[in-house]
Design a protein around this motif. Sequence first.
Motif, PDB file in Angstrom:
ATOM      1  N   PHE A 117       0.855  -1.184   0.000  1.00  0.00           N
ATOM      2  CA  PHE A 117       0.000   0.000   0.000  1.00  0.00           C
ATOM      3  C   PHE A 117       0.888   1.229   0.000  1.00  0.00           C
ATOM      4  N   PHE A 118       0.746   2.071  -1.019  1.00  0.00           N
ATOM      5  CA  PHE A 118       1.521   3.298  -1.175  1.00  0.00           C
ATOM      6  C   PHE A 118       0.618   4.466  -0.801  1.00  0.00           C
ATOM      7  N   PHE A 119       1.006   5.221   0.221  1.00  0.00           N
ATOM      8  CA  PHE A 119       0.227   6.353   0.711  1.00  0.00           C
ATOM      9  C   PHE A 119       1.022   7.629   0.481  1.00  0.00           C
ATOM     10  N   PHE A 120       0.468   8.551  -0.312  1.00  0.00           N
ATOM     11  CA  PHE A 120       1.115   9.836  -0.575  1.00  0.00           C
ATOM     12  C   PHE A 120       0.118  10.939  -0.266  1.00  0.00           C
ATOM     13  N   VAL A 121       0.564  11.945   0.469  1.00  0.00           N
ATOM     14  CA  VAL A 121      -0.279  13.111   0.722  1.00  0.00           C
ATOM     15  C   VAL A 121       0.578  14.373   0.627  1.00  0.00           C
ATOM     16  N   TYR A 122       0.032  15.363  -0.090  1.00  0.00           N
ATOM     17  CA  TYR A 122       0.671  16.673  -0.192  1.00  0.00           C
ATOM     18  C   TYR A 122      -0.364  17.691   0.268  1.00  0.00           C
ATOM     19  N   THR A 123      -0.082  18.332   1.382  1.00  0.00           N
ATOM     20  CA  THR A 123      -1.001  19.305   1.972  1.00  0.00           C
ATOM     21  C   THR A 123      -0.211  20.203   2.913  1.00  0.00           C
ATOM     22  N   HIS A 124      -0.916  20.988   3.672  1.00  0.00           N
ATOM     23  CA  HIS A 124      -0.269  21.793   4.711  1.00  0.00           C
ATOM     24  C   HIS A 124      -0.139  20.943   5.969  1.00  0.00           C
ATOM     25  N   GLY A 125       0.800  21.304   6.811  1.00  0.00           N
ATOM     26  CA  GLY A 125       1.007  20.592   8.059  1.00  0.00           C
ATOM     27  C   GLY A 125       1.202  21.575   9.189  1.00  0.00           C
ATOM     28  N   GLY A 126       1.142  21.055  10.383  1.00  0.00           N
ATOM     29  CA  GLY A 126       1.316  21.920  11.544  1.00  0.00           C
ATOM     30  C   GLY A 126       1.741  21.129  12.759  1.00  0.00           C
ATOM     31  N   TYR A 127       1.875  21.842  13.848  1.00  0.00           N
ATOM     32  CA  TYR A 127       2.286  21.226  15.108  1.00  0.00           C
ATOM     33  C   TYR A 127       1.417  21.786  16.216  1.00  0.00           C
ATOM     34  N   ASN A 128       0.839  20.915  17.018  1.00  0.00           N
ATOM     35  CA  ASN A 128      -0.015  21.311  18.124  1.00  0.00           C
ATOM     36  C   ASN A 128       0.812  21.247  19.401  1.00  0.00           C
ATOM     37  N   THR A 129       1.067  22.392  20.002  1.00  0.00           N
ATOM     38  CA  THR A 129       1.881  22.430  21.222  1.00  0.00           C
ATOM     39  C   THR A 129       1.125  21.890  22.429  1.00  0.00           C
ATOM     40  N   ASN A 130      -0.210  21.830  22.360  1.00  0.00           N
ATOM     41  CA  ASN A 130      -0.986  21.296  23.480  1.00  0.00           C
ATOM     42  C   ASN A 130      -0.786  19.794  23.647  1.00  0.00           C
ATOM     43  N   ASN A 131      -0.721  19.069  22.527  1.00  0.00           N
ATOM     44  CA  ASN A 131      -0.510  17.616  22.635  1.00  0.00           C
ATOM     45  C   ASN A 131       0.840  17.186  22.073  1.00  0.00           C
ATOM     46  N   ASN A 132       1.694  18.172  21.729  1.00  0.00           N
ATOM     47  CA  ASN A 132       3.043  17.909  21.225  1.00  0.00           C
ATOM     48  C   ASN A 132       3.041  16.899  20.081  1.00  0.00           C
ATOM     49  N   GLU A 133       2.208  17.155  19.092  1.00  0.00           N
ATOM     50  CA  GLU A 133       2.092  16.221  17.977  1.00  0.00           C
ATOM     51  C   GLU A 133       1.882  16.987  16.670  1.00  0.00           C
ATOM     52  N   SER A 134       2.552  16.516  15.625  1.00  0.00           N
ATOM     53  CA  SER A 134       2.366  17.095  14.302  1.00  0.00           C
ATOM     54  C   SER A 134       1.078  16.591  13.685  1.00  0.00           C
ATOM     55  N   CYS A 135       0.584  17.377  12.723  1.00  0.00           N
ATOM     56  CA  CYS A 135      -0.643  16.973  12.042  1.00  0.00           C
ATOM     57  C   CYS A 135      -0.563  17.368  10.569  1.00  0.00           C
ATOM     58  N   ILE A 136      -1.363  16.673   9.761  1.00  0.00           N
ATOM     59  CA  ILE A 136      -1.565  17.104   8.391  1.00  0.00           C
ATOM     60  C   ILE A 136      -2.956  17.726   8.340  1.00  0.00           C
ATOM     61  N   VAL A 137      -3.106  18.724   7.469  1.00  0.00           N
ATOM     62  CA  VAL A 137      -4.323  19.534   7.431  1.00  0.00           C
ATOM     63  C   VAL A 137      -5.110  19.205   6.172  1.00  0.00           C
ATOM     64  N   PHE A 138      -6.397  18.958   6.334  1.00  0.00           N
ATOM     65  CA  PHE A 138      -7.276  18.689   5.201  1.00  0.00           C
ATOM     66  C   PHE A 138      -8.166  19.895   4.931  1.00  0.00           C
ATOM     67  N   SER A 139      -8.994  19.813   3.915  1.00  0.00           N
ATOM     68  CA  SER A 139      -9.779  20.959   3.444  1.00  0.00           C
ATOM     69  C   SER A 139     -10.662  21.558   4.522  1.00  0.00           C
ATOM     70  N   ASN A 140     -11.267  20.719   5.338  1.00  0.00           N
ATOM     71  CA  ASN A 140     -12.100  21.205   6.438  1.00  0.00           C
ATOM     72  C   ASN A 140     -11.188  21.477   7.626  1.00  0.00           C
ATOM     73  N   ASN A 141     -10.312  22.470   7.439  1.00  0.00           N
ATOM     74  CA  ASN A 141      -9.177  22.679   8.333  1.00  0.00           C
ATOM     75  C   ASN A 141      -9.523  23.312   9.673  1.00  0.00           C
ATOM     76  N   THR A 142     -10.346  22.582  10.430  1.00  0.00           N
ATOM     77  CA  THR A 142     -10.578  22.937  11.821  1.00  0.00           C
ATOM     78  C   THR A 142      -9.979  21.815  12.664  1.00  0.00           C
TER      79      THR A 142
END
Length: 186
Positions: A117-142
Amino acid sequence: IEISATSSKQLTQGLYMYIQLKAKIDGVWRVVDNYTWFKLNFTGNQTYRALSIGVSEYESTTTVDTRHANDSDAVELMLNNLNENYDVTKLRGYVTSQDVIDEVEEVAPDSTDSDVFFFFVYTHGGYNTNNNESCIVFSNNTESEGYMYVSELRTLLDQINGTKIVIIEACQSGDFVNLQDIRHVS
């Protein structure tokens, strides 16, 4: 940005794939990153599936970032030019985290230990300092429904049996390296 798998080759030690990332800088194509040859550990009757995601539309802006969708197209083209006959599902444009979950959950029940299984994603990303974890952002970016954190992506992909190749092109994606407890280099 250009992503290419220049080749895959069968050696007596197994099947290897070479992936290279290029970007146009000052009008000149330059190699940004080489993923070099890496060994794909499987034999026999594999099913090759891919999910190529290019998020280019976001609720928080009217700007459309076509680079993300275009790279999703490039990944599909790359996989179609390999000998493995990948069944590619492409999500581009307005893509929600639920769209991704639905696609993975549709593939997971039919997957076997020998599948790829090949998984590729190109989007914006961020880091949440509250849970110290990176995230990828999708269109419904809440944060409540449009972010997918490292732990959530790992849990999602763990539903799929077999070999998983994961490429994330997003800011803060370095934290996603830990999708696997131990990194192996062959």
